[in-house]
Scaffold this motif. Structure first.
Motif, PDB file in Angstrom:
ATOM      1  N   ASN A   1      40.915  14.893  29.339  1.00 36.08           N
ATOM      2  CA  ASN A   1      39.508  14.843  28.958  1.00 36.08           C
ATOM      3  C   ASN A   1      38.861  13.708  29.750  1.00 36.08           C
ATOM      4  OD1 ASN A   1      37.060  15.182  27.750  1.00 36.08           O
ATOM      5  ND2 ASN A   1      37.621  14.185  25.819  1.00 36.08           N
ATOM      6  N   GLY A   2      38.681  13.944  31.038  1.00 39.36           N
ATOM      7  CA  GLY A   2      38.197  12.895  31.927  1.00 39.36           C
ATOM      8  C   GLY A   2      39.320  12.073  32.514  1.00 39.36           C
ATOM      9  N   SER A   3      40.386  11.888  31.770  1.00 41.61           N
ATOM     10  CA  SER A   3      41.592  11.224  32.261  1.00 41.61           C
ATOM     11  C   SER A   3      42.795  12.033  31.794  1.00 41.61           C
ATOM     12  CB  SER A   3      41.681   9.785  31.740  1.00 41.61           C
ATOM     13  OG  SER A   3      41.746   9.769  30.328  1.00 41.61           O
TER      14      SER A   3
ATOM     15  N   ARG B   1      45.630  15.102  41.636  1.00 41.11           N
ATOM     16  CA  ARG B   1      44.903  15.405  40.393  1.00 41.11           C
ATOM     17  C   ARG B   1      45.196  14.388  39.310  1.00 41.11           C
ATOM     18  NH1 ARG B   1      46.044  20.954  41.612  1.00 41.11           N
ATOM     19  NH2 ARG B   1      47.825  20.991  40.199  1.00 41.11           N
ATOM     20  N   ALA B   2      46.444  13.933  39.244  1.00 39.47           N
ATOM     21  CA  ALA B   2      46.822  12.996  38.179  1.00 39.47           C
ATOM     22  C   ALA B   2      46.274  11.602  38.413  1.00 39.47           C
ATOM     23  CB  ALA B   2      48.349  12.938  38.065  1.00 39.47           C
TER      24      ALA B   2
ATOM     25  N   ASP C   1      42.891  22.198  37.200  1.00 43.18           N
ATOM     26  CA  ASP C   1      41.820  21.334  37.668  1.00 43.18           C
ATOM     27  C   ASP C   1      41.754  20.148  36.739  1.00 43.18           C
ATOM     28  OD1 ASP C   1      40.499  22.901  39.858  1.00 43.18           O
ATOM     29  OD2 ASP C   1      40.290  24.340  38.221  1.00 43.18           O
ATOM     30  N   ARG C   2      41.300  19.021  37.267  1.00 43.99           N
ATOM     31  CA  ARG C   2      41.121  17.861  36.410  1.00 43.99           C
ATOM     32  C   ARG C   2      39.765  17.950  35.741  1.00 43.99           C
ATOM     33  NH1 ARG C   2      42.508  11.596  37.880  1.00 43.99           N
ATOM     34  NH2 ARG C   2      41.810  10.689  35.939  1.00 43.99           N
ATOM     35  N   VAL C   3      39.726  17.899  34.403  1.00 45.78           N
ATOM     36  CA  VAL C   3      38.460  18.089  33.680  1.00 45.78           C
ATOM     37  C   VAL C   3      38.180  16.881  32.820  1.00 45.78           C
ATOM     38  CG1 VAL C   3      38.614  20.575  33.660  1.00 45.78           C
ATOM     39  CG2 VAL C   3      39.706  19.289  31.834  1.00 45.78           C
TER      40      VAL C   3
END
Length: 346
Positions: free
Chosen positions: A29-31, A175-176, A344-346
């Protein structure tokens, strides 16, 4: 890359390294936060230079890892080896996704040094970029030999896992670890059984390359020279590190000196590997300036390694971990797996 249609069920990221398997279930969640993580060592030869040379043994290790840790069975694998081809292409501006895919399919054979009927090819769009020739649609093409993918798929299914997709380990790492707002290009380095290098900006991964060696090579050299098991060699490396003066360390003075020498040699060789990859990227048309690096992987357990690498590269190097809720998890080994859990990062 190579994903099935996105589903809502939990996907576990699975990082396959020659020295270990790391699995991560995450919340984003953002991170990125690892809710549950697990790592198991692999015996030498199961994964050789990132490829499954013994699929049956890999399947058994996967089965044991998931059974012992009660992890969800849907997984996304990360792959990294020297035979994966990654190319950045600038195409005419194409807004339609199907049109872009058709253009990539037409251009790919001119840039992929393997027969197309033996390859699995996918791509990621980095959007429209300004170039000396004007606006272009920039894509990153990835090509992998089909037989390599088939061995991994076979091992995964034999372990009773459902394969959601296969991705580049470098993409998972980015991504991480990527900062929430990253305008400039950053160098990412994961050092484990392999050394995995990536350059990425806010749009995505611009370049990646995997090299054999990594931390396993340093461990092997020390164990061979001093007659140690690999586990004892790792323990001595973590004890000695690269910060504390040798005279202040407890233990056999000769072994301490040999360990420090092996580490100094290892960081020098690793710096050469990373520098060569970075120089190769910098020679590419449109390459962005890289002013800092992020380091992750089990190498972070060695005190001072990031500082010494920074000195060798003449570039700021920041140790990079993911946040973990699981007290038993090893954050130094879970960054790549955590990123693979996300499409995807979200």
């Amino acid at each position: 890359m190579f994903n099935k249609k996105q589903r809502t069920a939990t996907v576990v990221g699975l990082d396959l390294d020659p020295s270990h398997i790391a699995a991560a279930e995450v919340h984003a969640n953002g991170s990125v936060t690892v809710k549950k993580g697990a790592v198991v060592a692999l015996r030498p030869g199961v994964l050789r230079d990132g490829e499954a040379s013994d699929p049956a043994a890999l399947a058994e290790a996967l089965r044991e890892l998931f059974d012992a840790n009660d992890l969800p069975r849907r997984v996304r694998l990360g792959i990294a080896n020297q035979r994966i081809v990654v190319r950045s292409l600038d195409l005419p501006v194409i807004e339609d996704p199907k049109g872009l895919a058709a253009a990539v399919q037409q251009e790919a054979p001119d840039h992929i040094p393997m027969p197309m009927d033996e390859a699995v090819v996918d791509f990621q769009s980095l959007g429209v970029v300004d170039t000396p020739a004007g606006p272009r649609s920039r894509v990153v093409i990835v090509a992998v030999r089909r037989e390599m993918i088939e061995r991994l798929v076979s091992a995964t299914r034999e372990a009773g896992l459902e394969l959601e997709g296969i991705d580049l380990a470098a993409f998972g790492m980015v991504r991480a670890l990527a900062p929430a707002a990253s305008e400039h290009a950053i160098l990412y380095v994961n050092v484990a059984g392999l050394t995995n290098v990536a350059v990425a900006n806010g749009s995505g991964c611009l370049f990646t390359r995997a090299a054999a060696g990594g931390l396993d090579a340093v461990v092997h050299n020390l164990s061979e020279r001093r007659g140690l098991t690999q586990e004892h060699a790792r323990q001595w490396m973590q004890h000695v590190g690269l910060l504390t003066p040798l005279e202040d360390l407890e233990g056999d003075a000769e072994l301490i000196a040999a360990t420090r020498a092996a580490l100094e040699e290892g960081v020098h060789q690793l710096a050469d590997t990373v520098r060569n990859s970075l120089n190769f990227y910098r020679m590419q048309e449109g390459a962005e300036n890289v002013e800092r690096a992020m380091l992750t992987g089990p190498v972070l357990a060695i005190p001072g390694f990031a500082d010494k690498l920074s000195e060798q590269l003449k570039l700021p190097v920041e140790p990079a971990f993911v946040v973990v809720d699981d007290d038993d998890a090893d954050p130094a080994r879970l960054a790549v797996a955590a990123g693979l859990a996300l499409e995807d990062r979200v």
